[in-house]
Design a protein around this motif. Structure first.
Motif, mmCIF file in Angstrom:
data_model
loop_
_atom_site.group_PDB
_atom_site.id
_atom_site.type_symbol
_atom_site.label_atom_id
_atom_site.label_comp_id
_atom_site.label_asym_id
_atom_site.label_seq_id
_atom_site.Cartn_x
_atom_site.Cartn_y
_atom_site.Cartn_z
ATOM 1 N N LYS A 79 0.834 -1.210 0.000
ATOM 2 C CA LYS A 79 0.000 0.000 0.000
ATOM 3 C C LYS A 79 0.864 1.253 0.000
ATOM 4 O O LYS A 79 0.551 2.235 -0.688
ATOM 5 C CB LYS A 79 -0.928 -0.013 1.218
ATOM 6 C CG LYS A 79 -1.907 1.153 1.258
ATOM 7 C CD LYS A 79 -2.863 1.014 2.438
ATOM 8 C CE LYS A 79 -3.802 2.204 2.556
ATOM 9 N NZ LYS A 79 -4.757 2.064 3.680
ATOM 10 N N GLN A 83 -7.859 -1.668 3.062
ATOM 11 C CA GLN A 83 -7.270 -2.115 4.323
ATOM 12 C C GLN A 83 -6.499 -3.404 4.069
ATOM 13 O O GLN A 83 -7.076 -4.414 3.668
ATOM 14 C CB GLN A 83 -8.358 -2.340 5.373
ATOM 15 C CG GLN A 83 -7.830 -2.551 6.776
ATOM 16 C CD GLN A 83 -8.945 -2.651 7.799
ATOM 17 O OE1 GLN A 83 -10.010 -3.184 7.509
ATOM 18 N NE2 GLN A 83 -8.703 -2.155 9.000
ATOM 19 N N THR A 84 -5.199 -3.365 4.272
ATOM 20 C CA THR A 84 -4.359 -4.542 4.021
ATOM 21 C C THR A 84 -4.545 -5.572 5.123
ATOM 22 O O THR A 84 -5.073 -5.270 6.203
ATOM 23 C CB THR A 84 -2.886 -4.143 3.942
ATOM 24 O OG1 THR A 84 -2.451 -3.702 5.241
ATOM 25 C CG2 THR A 84 -2.660 -3.022 2.940
ATOM 26 N N GLN A 91 -2.226 -6.781 6.902
ATOM 27 C CA GLN A 91 -1.396 -6.355 8.026
ATOM 28 C C GLN A 91 -2.136 -5.339 8.901
ATOM 29 O O GLN A 91 -2.072 -5.405 10.126
ATOM 30 C CB GLN A 91 -0.090 -5.741 7.511
ATOM 31 C CG GLN A 91 0.937 -5.433 8.590
ATOM 32 C CD GLN A 91 1.419 -6.696 9.298
ATOM 33 O OE1 GLN A 91 1.472 -7.761 8.716
ATOM 34 N NE2 GLN A 91 1.747 -6.550 10.584
ATOM 35 N N GLU A 92 -2.857 -4.421 8.255
ATOM 36 C CA GLU A 92 -3.618 -3.421 9.006
ATOM 37 C C GLU A 92 -4.760 -4.085 9.796
ATOM 38 O O GLU A 92 -5.057 -3.670 10.917
ATOM 39 C CB GLU A 92 -4.175 -2.378 8.041
ATOM 40 C CG GLU A 92 -3.113 -1.450 7.455
ATOM 41 C CD GLU A 92 -3.649 -0.538 6.373
ATOM 42 O OE1 GLU A 92 -3.010 0.472 6.075
ATOM 43 O OE2 GLU A 92 -4.735 -0.856 5.817
ATOM 44 N N LYS A 93 -5.381 -5.109 9.205
ATOM 45 C CA LYS A 93 -6.455 -5.822 9.903
ATOM 46 C C LYS A 93 -5.914 -6.572 11.122
ATOM 47 O O LYS A 93 -6.561 -6.606 12.178
ATOM 48 C CB LYS A 93 -7.127 -6.808 8.948
ATOM 49 C CG LYS A 93 -7.918 -6.149 7.819
ATOM 50 C CD LYS A 93 -8.493 -7.166 6.879
ATOM 51 C CE LYS A 93 -9.238 -6.489 5.732
ATOM 52 N NZ LYS A 93 -9.767 -7.484 4.745
ATOM 53 N N MET A 120 -3.326 -5.715 12.911
ATOM 54 C CA MET A 120 -2.976 -4.728 13.938
ATOM 55 C C MET A 120 -4.229 -4.265 14.693
ATOM 56 O O MET A 120 -4.168 -3.986 15.889
ATOM 57 C CB MET A 120 -2.280 -3.524 13.296
ATOM 58 C CG MET A 120 -0.886 -3.851 12.758
ATOM 59 S SD MET A 120 -0.123 -2.435 11.918
ATOM 60 C CE MET A 120 0.054 -1.297 13.284
ATOM 61 N N GLU A 121 -5.358 -4.186 13.983
ATOM 62 C CA GLU A 121 -6.611 -3.782 14.627
ATOM 63 C C GLU A 121 -7.085 -4.855 15.621
ATOM 64 O O GLU A 121 -7.640 -4.542 16.660
ATOM 65 C CB GLU A 121 -7.683 -3.542 13.569
ATOM 66 C CG GLU A 121 -7.575 -2.212 12.869
ATOM 67 C CD GLU A 121 -8.769 -1.938 11.981
ATOM 68 O OE1 GLU A 121 -9.656 -2.816 11.902
ATOM 69 O OE2 GLU A 121 -8.834 -0.844 11.391
#
Length: 422
Positions: A298, A413-414, A416-418, A420-421
């Motif tokens: 991203k 939303q990648t 990796q971002e998911k 982290m959430e």
């Protein structure tokens, strides 16, 4: 020859070499073909009609995407890849014996459109098939690198098309090229098609599709399901792919026409500069793919979109000076940003969908954008200049497109971002 011998990256990429080679060749020889199929006293009018036929091939892409989406998500990735490369070789071969307007009249442009539509159906499945395949066979942490080979094959096809067109211009006289020499580059497409078919003969299915078969998780109507369950993701694919479609065909297919027909003084070696710029882009793409694995795809997509949006207008103004140095440097800068965009697009699109909808969902969004905006980019750029008289008008179009793609890229939303959430 089998995929085991050649490796999944080359086997997955070879179809894109063929399909983008053919589409690129058509774009490069369009000024030569225009007088053969659309005789007119107005050179620009004939050129616009020829680029209209170029765009017609893209109008068939969404249909091809739906067709191959069904095949790829129901029968397997390898089946779709084998069929798409075979379907492209036939119309490419027929381009070499296509009669002209002088020989058969109105039938000539009609046959030309029919062949372009047939090629469009095949292209609608090839790019998505190879990108899905390469992302799915990639080891953990290497999905961007592996997916970058999809566009590596595409750019290699563009590069070969540009190189062959350049060689034809050096070996043949202008009269020979305009009468029969423009047909010769299409013979190269036939050769690539034969090689591609042989390479994909022993293709292995991806582990993710095999798992879908084992668990019975195969959708009977994946296209319908993708539109019902993931409409936002389909739109996101269309948005992030927008700059790819407009950028690649404006900057590396239409650009030689721009430099030789509109810029004053004309750039005599425009095809050579274009070929060298694409070779530079080709070298950068595996590096950009690896960078995407290291810092996030991203991030690379955002930087590439932002770069094109900020530099399109000043670089076009610089090229309009007619300086070979200006054109060469500008094309080199565009190559850097387009390399980042192309290297990371495949994994970005694939990760938006679950495996059971991946081929169909990606095919719908990607092909719709390429049909409406990618294939029409040379036509629209030519029309803009003819209508406004402003040589920089295509740059403003590129800038707007870059902003739109940037916004869509920021919205995804990648994985990796998911994580982290959670």
């Amino acid at each position: 020859m089998s995929s085991t011998r050649w490796g999944p990256k080359l086997t997955g990429a070879v179809g894109n070499v063929l399909e983008w080679y053919d589409f690129a060749v058509f774009g490069f020889v369009a000024p030569l073909m225009s007088s053969q199929f659309f005789p007119a006293s107005d050179k620009t009018s004939a050129l616009i009609k020829t680029f209209g036929v170029f765009a017609a091939g893209y109008l068939a892409r969404p249909i091809g995407g739906v067709l191959f989406g069904q095949i790829g998500d129901r029968l397997g990735r390898k089946r779709a890849l084998q069929l798409s490369v075979a379907m492209m070789a036939i119309p490419t071969s027929l381009m070499t014996i296509l009669p002209t307007h002088e020989q058969v009249g109105l039938l000539a442009p009609i046959l030309l459109v029919v062949l372009r539509l047939a090629q469009g159906l095949s292209v609608g499945g090839e790019f998505i098939g190879s990108s899905t395949y390469l992302v799915e066979v990639a080891p953990e942490g290497r999905r961007a690198s592996s997916g970058s080979w999809t566009m590596f094959g595409a750019v290699l096809g563009l590069l070969l098309g540009s190189a062959v067109a350049t060689l034809a211009h050096h070996l043949l006289t202008p009269a020979q090229i305009s009468t029969w020499g423009w047909r010769l580059p299409f013979l190269g497409g036939l050769l690539i098609g034969i090689i591609g078919w042989q390479m994909r003969h022993g293709l292995h299915e991806t582990a993710e599709f095999v798992e879908m078969q084992r668990t019975g998780n195969i959708e009977k109507q994946p296209v319908v399901k993708a539109l019902k369950e993931a409409p936002l993701q389909v739109i996101q694919v269309a948005g992030i792919a927008l700059l790819l479609g407009v950028g690649i065909y404006t900057l590396f297919v239409w650009m030689p026409t721009y430099l030789t027909n509109f810029v004053k003084p004309p750039i005599a070696n425009a095809l050579l500069i274009n070929t060298l710029a694409m070779a530079f882009m080709l070298v950068l793409m595996p590096l950009a793919g690896r960078l995407g694995d290291l810092i996030g795809y991203k991030t690379v997509l955002v930087a590439s979109s932002l770069g094109i949006g900020l530099t399109a207008y000043p670089l076009f103004r610089w090229m309009d000076s007619g300086s070979v140095v200006a054109v060469s440097v500008a094309m080199g800068v565009f190559a850097v940003f387009m390399a980042g965009l192309q290297a990371t697009l495949a994994v970005a699109m694939a990760e938006l969908f679950p495996p059971r909808l991946r081929f169909s969902g990606t095919a719908i969004g990607y092909n719709l954008t390429l049909a409406l905006f990618g294939g029409t980019a040379p036509l629209f750029a030519t029309w803009l200049i003819a209508k406004t008289g402003d040589l920089t008008s295509p740059a403003w179009y590129l800038t707007v497109v870059a902003i739109v793609s940037l916004l869509f890229t920021l919205s995804i939303q990648t994985h990796q971002e998911k994580k982290m959430e959670n």
